[in-house]
Write a protein that holds these residues in place. Structure first.
Motif, PDB file in Angstrom:
ATOM      1  N   VAL B 220      45.456   9.600 -35.790  1.00 11.77           N
ATOM      2  CA  VAL B 220      45.207   8.292 -36.397  1.00 11.77           C
ATOM      3  C   VAL B 220      43.743   8.188 -36.817  1.00 11.77           C
ATOM      4  O   VAL B 220      43.425   7.736 -37.927  1.00 11.77           O
ATOM      5  N   ARG B 221      42.840   8.663 -35.954  1.00  7.50           N
ATOM      6  CA  ARG B 221      41.398   8.648 -36.284  1.00  7.50           C
ATOM      7  C   ARG B 221      41.128   9.443 -37.555  1.00  7.50           C
ATOM      8  O   ARG B 221      40.270   9.087 -38.354  1.00  7.50           O
ATOM      9  N   SER B 222      41.851  10.538 -37.748  1.00  2.00           N
ATOM     10  CA  SER B 222      41.609  11.385 -38.916  1.00  2.00           C
ATOM     11  C   SER B 222      42.307  10.852 -40.164  1.00  2.00           C
ATOM     12  O   SER B 222      42.299  11.501 -41.206  1.00  2.00           O
ATOM     13  N   GLY B 223      42.952   9.715 -40.042  1.00  3.48           N
ATOM     14  CA  GLY B 223      43.548   9.111 -41.228  1.00  3.48           C
ATOM     15  C   GLY B 223      44.947   9.615 -41.538  1.00  3.48           C
ATOM     16  O   GLY B 223      45.466   9.381 -42.629  1.00  3.48           O
ATOM     17  N   VAL B 224      45.568  10.320 -40.589  1.00  2.67           N
ATOM     18  CA  VAL B 224      46.945  10.783 -40.821  1.00  2.67           C
ATOM     19  C   VAL B 224      47.893   9.602 -40.645  1.00  2.67           C
ATOM     20  O   VAL B 224      47.779   8.846 -39.688  1.00  2.67           O
ATOM     21  N   ARG B 225      48.804   9.442 -41.581  1.00  3.39           N
ATOM     22  CA  ARG B 225      49.773   8.368 -41.458  1.00  3.39           C
ATOM     23  C   ARG B 225      50.866   8.775 -40.478  1.00  3.39           C
ATOM     24  O   ARG B 225      51.445   9.853 -40.591  1.00  3.39           O
ATOM     25  N   LEU B 226      51.100   7.918 -39.496  1.00  7.36           N
ATOM     26  CA  LEU B 226      52.178   8.158 -38.541  1.00  7.36           C
ATOM     27  C   LEU B 226      53.267   7.141 -38.815  1.00  7.36           C
ATOM     28  O   LEU B 226      53.028   5.943 -38.704  1.00  7.36           O
ATOM     29  N   SER B 227      54.455   7.588 -39.204  1.00  5.46           N
ATOM     30  CA  SER B 227      55.529   6.646 -39.509  1.00  5.46           C
ATOM     31  C   SER B 227      56.645   6.801 -38.501  1.00  5.46           C
ATOM     32  O   SER B 227      56.929   7.904 -38.040  1.00  5.46           O
ATOM     33  N   THR B 228      57.295   5.700 -38.188  1.00  2.00           N
ATOM     34  CA  THR B 228      58.480   5.745 -37.338  1.00  2.00           C
ATOM     35  C   THR B 228      59.671   5.260 -38.165  1.00  2.00           C
ATOM     36  O   THR B 228      59.506   4.695 -39.242  1.00  2.00           O
ATOM     37  N   ARG B 229      60.873   5.512 -37.621  1.00  2.00           N
ATOM     38  CA  ARG B 229      62.109   5.166 -38.349  1.00  2.00           C
ATOM     39  C   ARG B 229      62.065   5.659 -39.789  1.00  2.00           C
ATOM     40  O   ARG B 229      62.441   4.953 -40.717  1.00  2.00           O
ATOM     41  N   THR B 230      61.566   6.878 -39.959  1.00  2.00           N
ATOM     42  CA  THR B 230      61.379   7.436 -41.297  1.00  2.00           C
ATOM     43  C   THR B 230      61.952   8.847 -41.330  1.00  2.00           C
ATOM     44  O   THR B 230      61.689   9.634 -40.414  1.00  2.00           O
ATOM     45  N   VAL B 231      62.708   9.160 -42.360  1.00  2.00           N
ATOM     46  CA  VAL B 231      63.277  10.503 -42.495  1.00  2.00           C
ATOM     47  C   VAL B 231      62.973  11.073 -43.876  1.00  2.00           C
ATOM     48  O   VAL B 231      62.709  10.342 -44.827  1.00  2.00           O
ATOM     49  N   VAL B 232      63.020  12.402 -43.942  1.00  2.00           N
ATOM     50  CA  VAL B 232      62.922  13.085 -45.231  1.00  2.00           C
ATOM     51  C   VAL B 232      64.287  13.003 -45.899  1.00  2.00           C
ATOM     52  O   VAL B 232      65.289  13.395 -45.304  1.00  2.00           O
ATOM     53  N   THR B 233      64.332  12.532 -47.130  1.00  2.00           N
ATOM     54  CA  THR B 233      65.613  12.507 -47.838  1.00  2.00           C
ATOM     55  C   THR B 233      65.690  13.589 -48.897  1.00  2.00           C
ATOM     56  O   THR B 233      66.782  13.890 -49.382  1.00  2.00           O
ATOM     57  N   ALA B 234      64.545  14.169 -49.279  1.00  2.00           N
ATOM     58  CA  ALA B 234      64.593  15.263 -50.251  1.00  2.00           C
ATOM     59  C   ALA B 234      63.294  16.047 -50.246  1.00  2.00           C
ATOM     60  O   ALA B 234      62.217  15.496 -50.004  1.00  2.00           O
ATOM     61  N   ALA B 235      63.422  17.356 -50.494  1.00  2.00           N
ATOM     62  CA  ALA B 235      62.279  18.224 -50.779  1.00  2.00           C
ATOM     63  C   ALA B 235      62.422  18.626 -52.238  1.00  2.00           C
ATOM     64  O   ALA B 235      63.496  19.070 -52.647  1.00  2.00           O
TER      65      ALA B 235
END
Lengths: 97, 488
Positions: B220-235
């Protein structure tokens, strides 16, 4: 044509006496202890293509998925992620199906 | 000519079992596909570039176990060899023949009176559109490429899944100077009550939790977004990954709202682990369905005996429960093998080994509850065009067409036979969960009712010529001959 490699060496990667492996006719530099898959990833080499010609690349790096499989020294379906490099090793990514 | 115990897998379970059995006087052989002991959790760089081994917090015992195993001269160790199956010889009751193969050496047979399946686990595959694109890699793969092969991804990385391993991998990548754009978890944040329960169960594991907490703070300090209830739907991408699509999940595990696009060159997936049970399947061991413990696991009694005589199981194939649990089970399995073969094992040693297994299981249960994958929700990520079977290029639509045409198909094996999913070189390891999800959704039945893929010798593809070594009438042709233990 080879695209820009998607992987690079880390700081901890040692030098040492280089080894050469030949992948689809192209000599690639390797370090002792490298797996064939890692050498190919560092060089941006292509892995196998699927039936529709789509490109594939190593997925699991532990021997389960077979996406990195190639013909190594004449032995088909060899998992390159499990195979340490040896001088003069030849790797063919076109499967003989 | 015959070993007392053959151990397949040199991870925490296999190492602990081999040492416990050798300590009781058994002649032990250990086989592993990797070049060194440690298993996936303690994968090390190749011997030629060794550096000091530093296990992560919570596994203070690992360095000592590996050192003991590496330096033990009683054990016969076979690295780089794949176990491809086990056979019974009617002429030798009570002896199993384990077939092992290595490129360049061919196939050999190891005779042993007991067999321990300690084959570990691999990242749980989850099929979604584009997951075959180069640039998509499993969390365990990304971790071991950095740790053991010293290569790191070029370009931005997104990590997605449902397992805390993602945090360790994100941290590892950032320490290598890699830009991590986002870490997306499919589940919500554990509720306070769940965390309190977790802490109560983990007196010995506070350091491990603290490490995870520290990593989250650092990201979090490094600015990385942490998301919950989130999935990859496509690459997405032409010849390799250039964009990842992420969507929110609602309370019922369905994607909601439009997916957002994140530019990334690499997508690291970590939904949890599938136990490696193919050797157990080939032997005919009973399996049982335990979703939170990895799916199909090897059934066993409290002495770790499977349904097949002389075959024991320890570690993740018995149910994914982590390295502490694997090590504890390994020790117990080593003692059981010794006792069964007539070597004295004092009751207190058994009792202590059982206690250690129970203690480790308590923590594992809490972790499993917090991070269990929602298989139904993950199964819905595959669209009709999504390849479920990567090897044989079988899409979800292909499977659904087979199911529509054959209304009596109710199991994954029948589906496999009718549409080839699971028949490629990986032998179903990467599509079984996807095929089972599609079947369960199509038939409206619980996923565990569809059964599991059968496994046959050889469980890894080997050149046909290698298999000739299994023919006793052609024993003169056995290229390397049989494996024998060192002399008395």
């Amino acid at each position: 044509m080879t695209p820009d490699p998607a992987w690079r060496p880390t700081r901890r990667r040692p030098g040492g006496t280089p080894v050469t492996v030949v992948v689809d006719g192209r000599p690639l530099p390797a370090a002792p202890g490298d797996t064939v898959a890692a050498v190919m990833m560092l060089a941006g080499a292509s892995f196998r293509r699927d039936r529709d010609g789509g490109p594939r690349a190593p997925l699991c790096n532990l021997g389960a998925c077979f996406e990195c499989a190639a013909t190594v020294d004449g032995r088909p379906l060899t998992r390159t992620c499990l195979t340490p490099v040896r001088e003069g090793m030849t790797v063919e990514t076109r499967e003989r199906r | 000519m015959t070993f007392d115990l053959a151990v397949v897998g040199a991870g925490p379970a296999g190492m602990a079992a081999a040492l416990a059995a050798a300590d009781r006087g058994l002649r032990v052989v250990v086989v592993d596909e990797q070049q060194r002991a440690g298993g996936q959790i303690f994968r090390r760089p190749p011997p030629s570039r060794d550096t000091a081994f530093r296990p992560s917090a919570g596994y203070a015992w690992a360095a000592g176990l590996i050192r003991r195993f590496d330096s033990d001269t009683r054990l016969t160790k076979r690295f780089g060899w794949s176990a491809v199956g086990a056979l019974y010889d009617d002429d030798r009751p009570g002896v199993l023949e384990l077939a092992v193969d290595r490129p360049g050496d061919g196939l050999r047979v190891i005779a042993a009176r007991r067999l321990l399946i300690a084959t570990g686990a691999y990242d749980l595959p989850v099929a979604f559109p584009g997951w075959t694109l180069p640039g998509v890699v499993m969390a365990g793969g990304a971790q071991t490429l950095v740790k053991a092969q010293h290569i790191a991804p070029v370009g931005d990385v997104v990590l997605a899944g449902a397992h805390p391993l993602l945090l360790l991998v994100a941290d590892k990548l950032m320490r290598e100077g890699v830009t991590v754009r986002e870490v997306a978890f499919a589940q919500g944040v554990p509720k306070p009550a769940e965390l309190v329960r977790a802490l109560g169960a983990v007196p010995g594991h506070v350091r491990m939790l603290a490490e995870a907490g520290g990593i989250v703070a650092g990201l979090v300090r490094s600015g990385v977004r942490l998301s919950t209830r989130t999935v990859v739907t496509a690459a997405e991408g032409a010849d390799r990954l250039s964009r990842v699509r992420l969507a929110r999940l609602d309370r019922s595990g369905r994607t909601t709202g439009p997916a957002r696009a994140v530019e990334a060159a690499h997508l690291v997936l970590g939904y949890g682990f599938s136990p490696s049970t193919d050797l157990a399947r080939q032997l005919g061991c009973d399996l049982r369905w335990a979703s939170a413990r990895g799916g199909w696991v090897v059934a066993h009694d409290e002495r770790l005996r499977t349904s097949v005589p002389h075959v024991l199981v320890a570690g993740e194939p018995s149910g994914v429960a982590g390295a502490d649990h694997a090590r504890a089970q390994g020790t117990l399995a080593g003692l059981v093998a010794a006792a069964e073969l007539g070597h004295p094992v004092p009751a207190p040693a058994f009792a202590a080994a059982r206690r250690a297994v129970r203690r480790a299981a308590r923590f594992a249960t809490v972790v499993q509850r917090l991070f269990a994958p929602d298989r139904e929700a993950l199964g819905r990520l595959a669209t009709p065009d999504t390849l479920i079977c990567r090897c044989e290029a079988v899409t979800r639509a292909d499977l659904d067409a087979c199911l529509a045409a054959s209304p009596f198909i109710s199991g994954v094996n029948a589906l496999k036979l009718s549409c080839r999913a699971g028949m490629g070189p990986c032998q179903g390891r990467y599509c079984e969960s996807g095929v089972a999800s599609v079947l369960a959704a199509a038939r409206g039945r619980h996923i565990g009712l569809g059964g599991s893929f059968a496994a046959h010798l050889p469980i890894r593809p080997v050149p046909l010529g290698d298999l000739r070594a299994l023919d006793p009438d052609a024993s003169g042709d056995r290229p390397g001959g049989d494996e024998t233990p060192p002399g008395p």
